[in-house]
Design a protein around this motif. Structure first.
Motif, short mmCIF file in Angstrom:
data_model
loop_
_atom_site.label_atom_id
_atom_site.label_comp_id
_atom_site.label_asym_id
_atom_site.label_seq_id
_atom_site.Cartn_x
_atom_site.Cartn_y
_atom_site.Cartn_z
N LEU A 75 66.61 14.01 73.56
CA LEU A 75 66.39 12.69 72.96
C LEU A 75 67.67 11.85 72.95
O LEU A 75 67.66 10.72 73.44
CB LEU A 75 65.78 12.84 71.56
CG LEU A 75 64.97 11.63 71.10
CD1 LEU A 75 63.86 11.32 72.08
CD2 LEU A 75 64.40 11.86 69.71
N PRO A 76 68.81 12.39 72.43
CA PRO A 76 70.04 11.58 72.52
C PRO A 76 70.49 11.34 73.96
O PRO A 76 71.01 10.27 74.27
CB PRO A 76 71.08 12.42 71.75
CG PRO A 76 70.51 13.75 71.60
CD PRO A 76 69.02 13.62 71.65
N ALA A 77 70.26 12.32 74.85
CA ALA A 77 70.66 12.12 76.25
C ALA A 77 69.87 10.98 76.87
O ALA A 77 70.44 10.12 77.55
CB ALA A 77 70.45 13.41 77.04
N ALA A 78 68.55 10.93 76.60
CA ALA A 78 67.73 9.85 77.13
C ALA A 78 68.15 8.52 76.53
O ALA A 78 68.20 7.50 77.22
CB ALA A 78 66.25 10.13 76.86
N GLY A 79 68.48 8.54 75.23
CA GLY A 79 68.93 7.31 74.58
C GLY A 79 70.23 6.80 75.18
O GLY A 79 70.38 5.61 75.44
N PHE A 80 71.14 7.74 75.46
CA PHE A 80 72.42 7.37 76.07
C PHE A 80 72.20 6.75 77.45
O PHE A 80 72.75 5.69 77.76
CB PHE A 80 73.31 8.62 76.17
CG PHE A 80 74.63 8.37 76.82
CD1 PHE A 80 75.63 7.68 76.15
CD2 PHE A 80 74.88 8.82 78.11
CE1 PHE A 80 76.85 7.44 76.75
CE2 PHE A 80 76.10 8.59 78.72
CZ PHE A 80 77.08 7.90 78.03
N ALA A 81 71.35 7.42 78.26
CA ALA A 81 71.08 6.90 79.60
C ALA A 81 70.45 5.51 79.51
O ALA A 81 70.80 4.61 80.29
CB ALA A 81 70.16 7.85 80.36
N GLY A 90 61.45 17.78 76.81
CA GLY A 90 62.90 17.78 76.67
C GLY A 90 63.54 18.65 77.74
O GLY A 90 64.52 18.26 78.38
N ALA A 91 62.97 19.83 77.95
CA ALA A 91 63.49 20.74 78.97
C ALA A 91 63.40 20.09 80.35
O ALA A 91 64.38 20.07 81.11
CB ALA A 91 62.72 22.05 78.96
N ASN A 92 62.24 19.51 80.66
CA ASN A 92 62.06 18.91 81.98
C ASN A 92 62.98 17.71 82.18
O ASN A 92 63.52 17.50 83.27
CB ASN A 92 60.60 18.52 82.18
CG ASN A 92 59.71 19.72 82.36
OD1 ASN A 92 60.12 20.72 82.94
ND2 ASN A 92 58.50 19.65 81.83
N VAL A 93 63.16 16.92 81.12
CA VAL A 93 64.05 15.76 81.22
C VAL A 93 65.48 16.22 81.47
O VAL A 93 66.18 15.69 82.34
CB VAL A 93 63.95 14.89 79.95
CG1 VAL A 93 65.12 13.93 79.86
CG2 VAL A 93 62.65 14.11 79.95
N LEU A 94 65.93 17.23 80.72
CA LEU A 94 67.30 17.71 80.91
C LEU A 94 67.49 18.28 82.31
O LEU A 94 68.50 18.05 82.97
CB LEU A 94 67.65 18.75 79.87
CG LEU A 94 67.96 18.22 78.47
CD1 LEU A 94 68.28 19.35 77.53
CD2 LEU A 94 69.11 17.23 78.51
N ASN A 95 66.48 19.04 82.80
CA ASN A 95 66.61 19.67 84.11
C ASN A 95 66.66 18.65 85.23
O ASN A 95 67.51 18.72 86.11
CB ASN A 95 65.42 20.60 84.38
CG ASN A 95 65.35 21.74 83.41
OD1 ASN A 95 66.33 22.02 82.74
ND2 ASN A 95 64.20 22.37 83.33
#
Lengths: 234, 282
Positions: free
Chosen positions: B21-27, B107-112
């Protein structure tokens, strides 16, 4: 232009369709978490939850068989891993993977089958999903079938010429890329001309009523009771 | 490879969702900085393009064909942050409407695929995308993006206790390498075709980044991916080590949870460290 079946489903007017998006999002999230974290008496729990979902589909007046077939989209992936687990001498794990992934897909299908995507995305804004991302998802969904049709035409044309070579396929994709880019610019200009301010305003918004509150309470309680029964019963 | 729900254990998917969630927000914030908010149509339509690109089959060898995955191509044209947003949007649509990948496993798929896949796809281009090795860099980016995503997904599955006998693991790794090579070849071919149409589509990597930093980053990505796979496929070795060190009892019970907690801790430390460094340099 084709629409997905799911979008047609989501335009119904049943009891479930009329609930606020959040009143469906919450129970489905609870359902998914309860199912994903379950271990004890999984076959019984899965059967109970499956009945619950079936009742949901009937209540929403959606075609149950079509939904069962559509959720089977997860089975090829699941099947491979279930088979590996089975061959490795762990049939319980094989059942767990199949049941959990299939029922989860079915639950998500019930959610998107009774809630139009724009409304669903709007309710996601409440749980702090970045709005820019949600706007991009809206546009992606809106133009998905337009670009898919374009790609299908290209594929059809290539087939008529006797198939594509690797280089021709790369060329086709480059053309598709350039066309999509140009289309996006056109859309952008048209939207600015119409006063787009960066956010969408759905035509109909659901406010969360007392009825939605009762519905949420019941819909959350049912899977909780099923899981509790699976944990507690001797 | 989109992980469905029910494959990951609760600590694994919960931790990865909390990271994603924070990674997607950052992007999303980074992408908005590069393109103003009203450019959202561009990213949306390019997401639709990547979706549609799967319909165009690239013939490779006898009777088989591959198709574009897209992380590296998007990173080289729209930039890594925007590419990450587009890939995230694709994964959300796939999980909601096409039952391709789970919602809890999002979340796993987004990070991968949207974070690690896009970063690994962009890194070689960022480093070597200016000189003679440009095509090789694009190829490496396409291959690495698929490889990073697949290896991470595999590691998460193994961490969750999904059974993977050695033979199945070897087979799937071989399959990933082949699809990675195909993705590399497709990315190079599409980018050179794009440059023939209009060179402006492909962005030039910013100059002035030291090769050393990049090489370190690349090694870190590979080491992390390889390490996770090794650690999870050969738990016996680690357990032996733990027994020798007298740590056996506390380690065996936790397994996956401890690993995820460790990764989370490292992530938090990195974020905090980054904040401090940025404040100092500002």
């Amino acid at each position: 232009m084709r629409h997905t079946v799911v979008e047609e489903w989501s335009r119904g007017a049943s009891l479930l369709h009329r609930r606020a998006p959040l009143a469906k999002l919450l129970p489905v999230a609870v359902f998914l978490v309860l199912l994903a974290s379950a271990h004890r008496r999984l076959p019984w729990l899965s059967a109970g939850l499956a009945l619950l979902l079936a009742a949901g589909f009937l209540c929403a007046r959606l075609p149950l068989v079509a939904a069962l077939l559509r959720a089977a989209a997860v089975l090829p992936f699941t099947g491979v891993f279930a088979l590996i687990s089975w061959l490795a001498g762990d049939p319980a794990r094989a059942f767990e993977l199949t049941a959990k992934s299939y029922l989860s897909a079915l639950a998500v299908l019930l959610l998107v089958g009774t809630t139009p995507l724009p409304q669903l995305l709007r309710s996601l804004e409440l749980i702090r999903v970045p709005r820019f991302l949600l706007t991009v998802i809206q546009f992606l969904y809106r133009y998905l079938f337009v670009v898919l049709d374009e790609a299908a035409h290209m594929r059809g044309a290539a087939a008529a010429r006797g198939g594509m070579t690797f280089r021709a396929a790369a060329g086709a994709l480059a053309v598709l890329f350039a066309r999509s880019y140009a289309r996006a610019e056109g859309i952008h200009h048209a939207m600015i001309a119409r006063g787009f301010d960066g956010s969408f305003h759905p035509l109909s918004t659901h406010s969360f009523t007392a009825r939605d509150g009762y519905f949420t309470a019941i819909a959350v309680a049912l899977p909780v009771v099923a899981r509790a029964a699976a944990e507690v019963l001797p | 490879m989109h992980i469905p729900d029910g494959f990951l254990t609760t600590p694994v998917w919960a931790a990865l969702d909390a990271l994603a969630l924070p990674a997607a927000g950052f992007a999303a914030r980074r992408a908005q900085r590069g393109f103003d908010e009203s450019k959202a149509p561009l990213l949306g339509v390019m997401g639709a393009f990547v979706f549609a690109a799967q319909m165009i089959n690239f013939p490779v060898g006898i009777g088989t064909s591959g198709h574009l995955v897209g992380g590296a191509l998007l990173a080289c044209t729209l930039g890594p942050a925007a590419a990450s947003v587009v890939m995230t949007a694709i994964l959300v649509i796939q999980s909601l409407l096409f039952q391709d990948g789970g919602v809890l496993a999002l979340g796993a798929n987004v990070l991968n695929m949207a974070v690690a896949g896009v970063l690994a796809g962009y890194l070689p281009y960022h480093l070597w995308g200016r000189g003679r090795g440009r095509r090789a860099a694009i190829f490496a980016g396409g291959a690495l993006s698929v490889l990073a995503g697949a290896v991470l997904a595999l590691a998460e599955l193994v961490l969750s206790g999904v059974r993977m006998p050695g033979s199945a693991l070897g087979l799937s790794l071989g399959f990933f390498v082949v699809s990675a090579l195909i993705e590399g070849a497709i990315t190079v071919a599409v980018i050179s075709a794009l440059e023939n149409i209009q060179p402006g589509f492909v962005r030039q990597p910013a100059p002035g980044h030291s090769i050393l930093v990049g090489a370190l980053g690349l090694t870190a990505v590979l080491l992390a991916a390889g390490g996770v796979v090794f650690a999870s496929t050969a738990p016996d070795g680690i357990e032996n080590l733990a027994i020798q060190a007298g740590l056996s009892k506390p380690l065996t019970g936790y397994g996956g949870g401890a690993g995820v907690a460790g990764v989370g801790l490292i992530f938090v430390l990195l974020v905090l460290g980054g904040r401090v460094l940025r404040k100092r340099s500002a």
